[in-house]
Design a protein around this motif. Structure first.
Motif, mmCIF file in Angstrom:
data_model
loop_
_atom_site.group_PDB
_atom_site.id
_atom_site.type_symbol
_atom_site.label_atom_id
_atom_site.label_comp_id
_atom_site.label_asym_id
_atom_site.label_seq_id
_atom_site.Cartn_x
_atom_site.Cartn_y
_atom_site.Cartn_z
ATOM 1 N N SER B 171 39.517 47.294 33.706
ATOM 2 C CA SER B 171 40.591 47.900 32.918
ATOM 3 C C SER B 171 40.083 48.386 31.565
ATOM 4 N N LEU B 174 39.959 45.919 28.726
ATOM 5 C CA LEU B 174 38.846 44.967 28.787
ATOM 6 C C LEU B 174 37.578 45.583 28.175
ATOM 7 N N ALA B 178 35.722 44.344 24.645
ATOM 8 C CA ALA B 178 34.304 44.006 24.532
ATOM 9 C C ALA B 178 33.627 44.846 23.452
ATOM 10 N N GLU B 191 27.353 41.640 30.363
ATOM 11 C CA GLU B 191 28.515 40.783 30.145
ATOM 12 C C GLU B 191 29.793 41.335 30.753
ATOM 13 N N ILE B 192 29.870 42.649 30.912
ATOM 14 C CA ILE B 192 31.137 43.243 31.355
ATOM 15 C C ILE B 192 31.003 43.992 32.674
ATOM 16 N N PRO B 195 29.591 41.526 35.785
ATOM 17 C CA PRO B 195 30.597 40.588 36.297
ATOM 18 C C PRO B 195 31.903 41.280 36.673
ATOM 19 N N GLY B 196 32.259 42.333 35.942
ATOM 20 C CA GLY B 196 33.508 43.025 36.246
ATOM 21 C C GLY B 196 33.486 43.668 37.624
ATOM 22 N N GLU B 272 37.890 34.885 44.322
ATOM 23 C CA GLU B 272 38.774 33.805 43.874
ATOM 24 C C GLU B 272 38.637 33.583 42.369
ATOM 25 N N ARG B 273 37.412 33.486 41.945
ATOM 26 C CA ARG B 273 37.149 33.226 40.534
ATOM 27 C C ARG B 273 37.688 34.370 39.673
ATOM 28 N N TRP B 274 37.662 35.555 40.241
ATOM 29 C CA TRP B 274 38.076 36.740 39.495
ATOM 30 C C TRP B 274 39.530 37.080 39.772
ATOM 31 N N ALA B 276 42.117 36.330 38.906
ATOM 32 C CA ALA B 276 42.949 36.488 37.731
ATOM 33 C C ALA B 276 43.163 37.944 37.368
ATOM 34 N N GLN B 279 46.450 39.456 37.947
ATOM 35 C CA GLN B 279 47.532 38.978 37.091
ATOM 36 C C GLN B 279 47.354 39.427 35.649
ATOM 37 N N VAL B 280 46.120 39.266 35.162
ATOM 38 C CA VAL B 280 45.869 39.606 33.765
ATOM 39 C C VAL B 280 46.145 41.082 33.518
ATOM 40 N N GLY B 281 45.838 41.888 34.505
ATOM 41 C CA GLY B 281 45.946 43.335 34.319
ATOM 42 C C GLY B 281 47.367 43.850 34.249
ATOM 43 N N THR B 282 48.331 43.039 34.683
ATOM 44 C CA THR B 282 49.701 43.572 34.738
ATOM 45 C C THR B 282 50.285 43.859 33.377
#
Ligand SMILES: Nc1ncnc2c1ncn2[C@@H]1O[C@H](COP(=O)(O)OP(=O)(O)OP(=O)(O)O)[C@@H](O)[C@H]1O
Ligand SMILES: [Mg+2]
Lengths: 260, 282
Positions: B171, B174, B178, B191-192, B195-196, B272-274, B276, B279-282
Motif C-alpha cells: 500500500s 506503507l 517507511a 525492509e519493505i 518482506p512486503g 499467515e504472518r502477513w 494482517a 485488515q490493516v489496509g482497510t
C-alpha cells in the motif's frame, strides 16, 4: 518565529483518463509557530489531505512554497513524522520493531533502539505488547503504535491525517486525550487534519478552516481553552460552545447535530 | 479420536486445546482423503495385472516394481538418481530466486523498467521450460549445466512476475511511512519491498517449481546421463517397464512431498504472518 510556513500553496490535479485539470488547492497560506498544535478542517474534498501530503513531501505542489525552519521541503524526511489514517504499520514487524524503525534507519545501535522504543511504548501505554504483531492489536492500539513510531524519532513536526477516523467513538475520545497528554510532555509542532469539529477544537491551539474547492483559508481561529484539557471540562467551556457554533455555521453543518 | 466425539459438549475444554484437537483431526482426515485415490489405484493394479495376464513389456506387476524399488534402495542407486535430480532443482531454483527476486522488485518499483521488460517477459513465459532445451544444450553442452538452466528458466519467470505483482500490492501509505521515517533506497529494498512482496514471491516460487519439475525431467531425458528423467528414458530401450513405472512414481511422489512439506507450509506461514495486511489496509 514560525516553524512551518505555507505560502500561496496551489495544487492542480490532472485526471489520469480525461486529462482534465482540476484545482484542488486554490491559494492557501498559513504559518505554524514552533510547538503549536494546529488543526486543518474544511468540507470533504477541499484539499486537506493534499496540503498535508505536500508538507510531508509525498507530493510536489503545483505552486507556492512550503518552508520548514526556513528551508524548502524537498521530499519526505524524518523531521516530519506522519501518522496515517490507515495506521500504515509494517505487518511483518512486531510492535517494538515498528516503533524502532525510524531509529534503525537513522543508524542508532540496537541496544539504544530498544531502550528508546521501550520508553515510547511505556508513554503510549502499550507495555506488554512489544512482541505482538499489528494484526493482533485492536484499531485503537494500532494507532497508538502509529503515534509511538513517530514519537520515537523525535521529529520537529508531527503530521496527522484523520488519525482517529477509523476508530470507534469511545476509543477515539480516549486516544485524543492520550495524544494531548503526550503532546504536552514533548511539545512537538503538530499539523492535524480532521473533519471532526469537536476534535479540532479539543486538540488545538488554532483551527484553520479551508473553504471548498478550489480552497483558500476561510478562517483562522485561536482556541483559548486552558490546558491540560479533558473532554468533560471542554464540553462545559463556554468558549468551546461558542467556537463550535461558529465553525459549524462556517461549514454549513446543522448545529443541533453532534459534530460527526 | 473416538473419545472426543463422545465428550459431552458442555464439558470445558480449553480453547487452544480444542483448536489443536480440531486441527489434528482435520489434518488426519485430509491426509486420508488425499491418499485414498492412490490406494484404490494400487489395489486395482495389484488385482488387474495378474488377472488379465498383462505382459511385463506392456505393464509391470506390482511385485516387480517393488523388487526394483527395494534393490534400488539397498544398493543406493535410486538415491543417487534422486539426489542428482534434486541437486539440479536446488541449484536452478536458488539461482532463479537470487536473480529473479531483485529483478522483480525493480520491475515492481519502476514503471519504466516493467514497461520495457513486460512484453519480453510475457513472450518468455510462453516458452519457459522445455522449449529452451535445444539452446541450453548448445550453450552449455550436454550435462548438468543445461538442466540447471531449464530449472532456472522456469522458476525465474514465475518469480519475477509474482514478485513484481507483490511489490505493486504494497500500500502507498506503507511506502510513504517507511520513506518519511528515513528509509533510503537500499533500506526500502530490504525492509519493505522484500518482506512486503514475500507472500507473493512464495506463491510464485511454488508455481515456478511446478513448471521446473516437469522441465527437469524433460531436460534430463535429453541432456544428461544421470537423474530420474534419464533413468526413466533409458529403461525404455530395454523394455524395463518396472523401472519406468518406478521412476514415474518417484517423480510424482517427490513432487508431492516437496510441495506438501516444503512449499505449501512456507506459503501458508508467510501469508499467515502477513495476513494482517488485508485488515490493516482497510
Ligand atoms: N492523486 C490525485 N489525482 C487526482 N485528483 C486527486 C488526487 N488526490 C486528490 N484528488 C482530488 O483533489 C481533491 C482534494 O482531495 P483531498 O484528498 O486533499 O481532500 P480532503 O480535504 O482530504 O478530503 P476528505 O475530507 O474527503 O479527506 C478531491 O477532489 C480529490 O478528488
Ligand atoms: Mg483527506
Amino acid at each position: 518565529m514560525s516553524l512551518l510556513s505555507v505560502e500561496n500553496l496551489n495544487q492542480v490535479y490532472t485526471d489520469a483518463y480525461t486529462h482534465e485539470e482540476m484545482t484542488a488547492v486554490g491559494n492557501v497560506s498559513f504559518d505554524i509557530p514552533e510547538g503549536q498544535f494546529i488543526s486543518l478542517i474544511g468540507p470533504s474534498g477541499c484539499g486537506k489531505t493534499t496540503v498535508l501530503n505536500i508538507v510531508a513531501g509525498f507530493i510536489r505542489a503545483s505552486g507556492g512554497s512550503v518552508m520548514l525552519a526556513g528551508k524548502p521541503i524537498s521530499g519526505p524526511g524524518p523531521d516530519r513524522g506522519v501518522v496515517f489514517q490507515d495506521f500504515a504499520l509494517f505487518p511483518w514487524k512486531s510492535v517494538e520493531a515498528n516503533i524502532a524503525f525510524g531509529l534503525k534507519m537513522r543508524g542508532v545501535d540496537k541496544a539504544e533502539r530498544k531502550r528508546r522504543a521501550r520508553e515510547v511504548i511505556e508513554l503510549v501505554g502499550l507495555s506488554g505488547f512489544e512482541a505482538k504483531y499489528p494484526h493482533e492489536l485492536s484499531g485503537g492500539m494500532r494507532q497508538r503504535v502509529g503515534v509511538a513510531r513517530v514519537l520515537a524519532t523525535e521529529p520537529t513536526m508531527m503530521l496527522m491525517d484523520e488519525p482517529f477516523a477509523s476508530i470507534d467513538a469511545q476509543t477515539r475520545r480516549v486516544l485524543q486525550q492520550e495524544v494531548l497528554r503526550i503532546w504536552e510532555q514533548e511539545r512537538p509542532t503538530v499539523l492535524f487534519v480532521t473533519h471532526d469539529v469537536d476534535e479540532a477544537i479539543f486538540m488545538s491551539d488554532r483551527v484553520i478552516v479551508l473553504s471548498s474547492r478550489p480552497s483558500a483559508v476561510q478562517a483562522d481561529i485561536e482556541i483559548p481553552i486552558p490546558r491540560p484539557r479533558t473532554w468533560s471540562d471542554v464540553y462545559a467551556d463556554p468558549a468551546f460552545v461558542r467556537i463550535r457554533r461558529e465553525l459549524m455555521a462556517m461549514l454549513g453543518v446543522d448545529d443541533d447535530e453532534k459534530g460527526s | 479420536m473416538t473419545g472426543i466425539a463422545l465428550r459431552p459438549s458442555r464439558e470445558p475444554l480449553s480453547d487452544s486445546g480444542r483448536r489443536q484437537l480440531a486441527r489434528r483431526r482435520a489434518r488426519l482426515s485430509s491426509a486420508a482423503w488425499f491418499l485414498s485415490p492412490f490406494v484404490v489405484l494400487v489395489a486395482l493394479w495389484a488385482v488387474l495385472v495378474p488377472a488379465l495376464d498383462v505382459s511385463p513389456r506392456t505393464f509391470p506387476s506390482l511385485a516387480s516394481v517393488w523388487a526394483v524399488f527395494t534393490s534400488g534402495v539397498t544398493d543406493g542407486s535410486l538415491w543417487t538418481q534422486v539426489f542428482a535430480s534434486l541437486a539440479r532443482v536446488g541449484a536452478g531454483t536458488g539461482l532463479a530466486i537470487a536473480i529473479g527476486v531483485p529483478f522483480g522488485i525493480l520491475m515492481g518499483i519502476s514503471r519504466g523498467v516493467s514497461g520495457f521488460f513486460s512484453p519480453l517477459l510475457r513472450f518468455s513465459v510462453a516458452l519457459a521450460g522445455i522449449a529452451w532445451i535445444p539452446l541450453a544444450t548448445l550453450w552449455l553442452g550436454y550435462g548438468t549445466g543445461a538442466v540447471v538452466f531449464i530449472v532456472f528458466n522456469a522458476v525465474f519467470f514465475a518469480v519475477v512476475y509474482t514478485t513484481m505483482l507483490g511489490v505493486r500490492q504494497i500500500s502507498t501509505s506503507l511506502l510513504r511511512a517507511a520513506r518519511s521515517l528515513g528509509a533510503g533506497p537500499g533500506r526500502m529494498f530490504v525492509e519493505i519491498y522484500l518482506p512486503g512482496a514475500a507472500p507473493s514471491i512464495v506463491t510464485g516460487l511454488r508455481m515456478g517449481m511446478g513448471f521446473a519439475w516437469r522441465g527437469l525431467i524433460a531436460a534430463e531425458i535429453i541432456a544428461t546421463s544421470s537423474g530420474l528423467g534419464y533413468t526413466l528414458f533409458l529403461a525404455r530401450q530395454y523394455y524395463e517397464t518396472d523401472v519406468i513405472i518406478l521412476m514415474m512414481i518417484t517423480i510424482g511422489v517427490l513432487w508431492l512431498l516437496m510441495d506438501r512439506f516444503l512449499l505449501a507450509p512456507l506459503e501458508r506461514r508467510t501469508v499467515e504472518r502477513w495476513g494482517a495486511r488485508r485488515q490493516v489496509g482497510t
